[in-house]
Design a protein around this motif. Structure first.
Motif, PDB file in Angstrom:
ATOM      1  N   ILE A   1       0.913  23.811 109.687  1.00 24.31           N
ATOM      2  CA  ILE A   1       1.163  23.713 111.125  1.00 24.31           C
ATOM      3  C   ILE A   1       1.998  24.893 111.645  1.00 24.31           C
ATOM      4  N   TYR A   2       2.251  25.879 110.778  1.00 24.94           N
ATOM      5  CA  TYR A   2       3.009  27.077 111.181  1.00 24.94           C
ATOM      6  C   TYR A   2       2.348  28.323 110.602  1.00 24.94           C
ATOM      7  N   PHE A   3       2.487  29.414 111.305  1.00 30.83           N
ATOM      8  CA  PHE A   3       2.119  30.729 110.762  1.00 30.83           C
ATOM      9  C   PHE A   3       3.034  31.770 111.407  1.00 30.83           C
ATOM     10  N   TYR A   4       3.308  32.832 110.681  1.00 34.30           N
ATOM     11  CA  TYR A   4       4.172  33.889 111.206  1.00 34.30           C
ATOM     12  C   TYR A   4       3.967  35.175 110.407  1.00 34.30           C
ATOM     13  N   ASN A   5       4.402  36.257 111.000  1.00 29.15           N
ATOM     14  CA  ASN A   5       4.354  37.557 110.334  1.00 29.15           C
ATOM     15  C   ASN A   5       5.747  37.829 109.770  1.00 29.15           C
ATOM     16  N   PRO A   6       5.927  37.792 108.468  1.00 21.37           N
ATOM     17  CA  PRO A   6       7.260  37.960 107.874  1.00 21.37           C
ATOM     18  C   PRO A   6       7.892  39.321 108.160  1.00 21.37           C
ATOM     19  N   GLU A   7       7.087  40.302 108.575  1.00 23.87           N
ATOM     20  CA  GLU A   7       7.622  41.637 108.840  1.00 23.87           C
ATOM     21  C   GLU A   7       8.347  41.694 110.189  1.00 23.87           C
ATOM     22  N   ILE A   8       7.968  40.819 111.107  1.00 24.95           N
ATOM     23  CA  ILE A   8       8.560  40.897 112.447  1.00 24.95           C
ATOM     24  C   ILE A   8       9.202  39.590 112.900  1.00 24.95           C
ATOM     25  N   ALA A   9       9.085  38.530 112.102  1.00 20.44           N
ATOM     26  CA  ALA A   9       9.659  37.237 112.492  1.00 20.44           C
ATOM     27  C   ALA A   9      11.183  37.320 112.526  1.00 20.44           C
ATOM     28  N   THR A  10      11.784  36.797 113.603  1.00 21.40           N
ATOM     29  CA  THR A  10      13.247  36.822 113.754  1.00 21.40           C
ATOM     30  C   THR A  10      13.873  35.441 113.584  1.00 21.40           C
ATOM     31  N   ASP A  11      13.028  34.423 113.478  1.00 16.24           N
ATOM     32  CA  ASP A  11      13.514  33.053 113.323  1.00 16.24           C
ATOM     33  C   ASP A  11      13.739  32.761 111.845  1.00 16.24           C
ATOM     34  N   ASP A  12      14.989  32.548 111.458  1.00 19.91           N
ATOM     35  CA  ASP A  12      15.290  32.254 110.055  1.00 19.91           C
ATOM     36  C   ASP A  12      14.791  30.878 109.642  1.00 19.91           C
ATOM     37  N   TRP A  13      14.723  29.953 110.606  1.00 17.45           N
ATOM     38  CA  TRP A  13      14.290  28.586 110.269  1.00 17.45           C
ATOM     39  C   TRP A  13      12.849  28.574 109.775  1.00 17.45           C
ATOM     40  N   ILE A  14      11.983  29.346 110.405  1.00 19.31           N
ATOM     41  CA  ILE A  14      10.569  29.344 110.032  1.00 19.31           C
ATOM     42  C   ILE A  14      10.378  29.801 108.588  1.00 19.31           C
ATOM     43  N   ARG A  15      11.289  30.617 108.095  1.00 13.27           N
ATOM     44  CA  ARG A  15      11.183  31.115 106.728  1.00 13.27           C
ATOM     45  C   ARG A  15      11.528  30.043 105.692  1.00 13.27           C
ATOM     46  N   THR A  16      12.088  28.925 106.146  1.00 16.03           N
ATOM     47  CA  THR A  16      12.434  27.846 105.215  1.00 16.03           C
ATOM     48  C   THR A  16      11.255  26.908 104.961  1.00 16.03           C
ATOM     49  N   ARG A  17      10.172  27.061 105.704  1.00 16.55           N
ATOM     50  CA  ARG A  17       9.029  26.169 105.546  1.00 16.55           C
ATOM     51  C   ARG A  17       8.249  26.493 104.278  1.00 16.55           C
ATOM     52  N   GLU A  18       7.592  25.487 103.739  1.00 19.78           N
ATOM     53  CA  GLU A  18       6.804  25.647 102.504  1.00 19.78           C
ATOM     54  C   GLU A  18       5.575  26.520 102.759  1.00 19.78           C
ATOM     55  N   VAL A  19       5.517  27.628 102.061  1.00 22.81           N
ATOM     56  CA  VAL A  19       4.389  28.554 102.222  1.00 22.81           C
ATOM     57  C   VAL A  19       3.184  28.050 101.435  1.00 22.81           C
ATOM     58  N   VAL A  20       2.044  27.993 102.103  1.00 21.36           N
ATOM     59  CA  VAL A  20       0.806  27.526 101.470  1.00 21.36           C
ATOM     60  C   VAL A  20      -0.121  28.688 101.135  1.00 21.36           C
TER      61      VAL A  20
ATOM     62  N   VAL B   1      -2.624  19.467 116.673  1.00 25.51           N
ATOM     63  CA  VAL B   1      -3.196  18.390 117.502  1.00 25.51           C
ATOM     64  C   VAL B   1      -3.189  17.075 116.728  1.00 25.51           C
ATOM     65  N   ASP B   2      -3.453  17.143 115.428  1.00 26.03           N
ATOM     66  CA  ASP B   2      -3.494  15.937 114.579  1.00 26.03           C
ATOM     67  C   ASP B   2      -2.099  15.449 114.189  1.00 26.03           C
ATOM     68  N   SER B   3      -1.125  16.334 114.259  1.00 28.51           N
ATOM     69  CA  SER B   3       0.223  15.964 113.824  1.00 28.51           C
ATOM     70  C   SER B   3       0.947  15.133 114.895  1.00 28.51           C
ATOM     71  N   PRO B   4       1.709  14.108 114.476  1.00 26.44           N
ATOM     72  CA  PRO B   4       2.464  13.296 115.447  1.00 26.44           C
ATOM     73  C   PRO B   4       3.649  14.047 116.055  1.00 26.44           C
ATOM     74  N   HIS B   5       3.962  15.229 115.520  1.00 25.64           N
ATOM     75  CA  HIS B   5       5.110  16.004 116.008  1.00 25.64           C
ATOM     76  C   HIS B   5       4.730  17.011 117.096  1.00 25.64           C
ATOM     77  N   PHE B   6       3.449  17.046 117.464  1.00 23.79           N
ATOM     78  CA  PHE B   6       2.983  17.991 118.478  1.00 23.79           C
ATOM     79  C   PHE B   6       2.094  17.258 119.492  1.00 23.79           C
ATOM     80  N   PRO B   7       1.811  17.890 120.633  1.00 19.66           N
ATOM     81  CA  PRO B   7       0.907  17.295 121.625  1.00 19.66           C
ATOM     82  C   PRO B   7      -0.463  17.007 121.012  1.00 19.66           C
ATOM     83  N   ASN B   8      -1.230  16.138 121.666  1.00 20.73           N
ATOM     84  CA  ASN B   8      -2.483  15.681 121.060  1.00 20.73           C
ATOM     85  C   ASN B   8      -3.751  16.294 121.657  1.00 20.73           C
ATOM     86  N   THR B   9      -3.637  17.408 122.363  1.00 27.02           N
ATOM     87  CA  THR B   9      -4.820  18.145 122.827  1.00 27.02           C
ATOM     88  C   THR B   9      -4.621  19.624 122.543  1.00 27.02           C
TER      89      THR B   9
END
Length: 225
Positions: free
Chosen positions: A196-215, A139-147
């Motif tokens: 701004i992202y979360f996923y389950n690495p055991e079942i995630a099929t999107d390779d792009w999401i795995r490139t994000r910086e893990v916190v 919601v706070d990010s300019p890359h997503f909707p604001n509500t």
């Protein structure tokens, strides 16, 4: 003869008054001074020339000790009343209830809790709070909707951003724990380093999401920026 008699009478009067003054002064000093524990009536009587039994009777002491905060009473004077402190009592400030940093309607809050329940069912309470925090960070990010509602129902490509919205799991009622997780996330005590992202690495099929910086990793979910 008459003059000698008068002289003797004057001397006797002066001596009497002097003796009375010697007896009164110590008593007055005692009356005006607080007595600390450890001074027995016998010691006080010896110090000020007073009768020990009368000191005990006037102060109502059943033993040989005079306790702190009590004033020794002069047996020949009225009792001194205890002086109460005039200092105001220190009041402990009441802890203010923490108010949400983000205010949303009850209807939107229910939708929010149902999403958290569907996405983090089986996860710990901490994991549920983290999922809710990701939604608020979007919601706070300019890359997503604001509500909150717009973020939850956002469409990316040909599907919804959150799978529970796509498969209908979000329609199921939220647990009390998911509701509490939403309430805590709304206070924004921990923004999870703006993930701004979360996923389950055991079942995630999107390779792009795995490139994000893990916190952080909580349970089965990886949280990333």
């Amino acid at each position: 003869m008459k003059n000698n008699y008068m002289k003797k009478l004057v001397v006797a009067c002066v001596a009497t008054f002097a003796l009375i003054g010697l007896q009164i002064n110590p008593a007055e000093a005692i009356t005006q001074s607080p007595v600390v524990k450890g001074d027995s009536p016998w010691e006080l009587g010896q110090q000020y020339g007073l009768d020990t039994d009368k000191i005990e009777q006037v102060n109502n002491q059943p033993n040989d000790w005079v306790y702190i905060e009590e004033m020794l009473q002069n047996p020949d004077q009225p009792k001194v009343k205890a002086i109460k402190s005039s200092k105001p009592a220190i009041e402990t400030p009441e802890k203010k209830q923490e108010e949400p940093a983000v205010s949303i309607s009850n209807e939107e809050k229910d939708l929010f809790a149902r999403l958290v329940e569907a996405e983090a069912k089986g996860e710990s309470y901490e994991g549920k709070v983290a999922v809710a925090t990701v939604v608020l960070n979007r919601v706070d990010s300019p890359h997503f909707p604001n509500t909150v509602t717009a973020v939850i129902k956002q469409v990316v490509g040909n599907s919804y951003a959150f799978s529970p919205v796509q498969n209908g799991e979000i329609k199921k009622p939220a647990s009390d724990e998911s509701k509490r997780a939403v309430e805590e996330a709304l206070t924004r005590n921990d923004r999870l380093n703006d993930c701004i992202y979360f996923y389950n690495p055991e079942i995630a099929t999107d390779d792009w999401i795995r490139t994000r910086e893990v916190v952080k990793t909580i349970g089965d979910h990886v949280f990333a920026k």
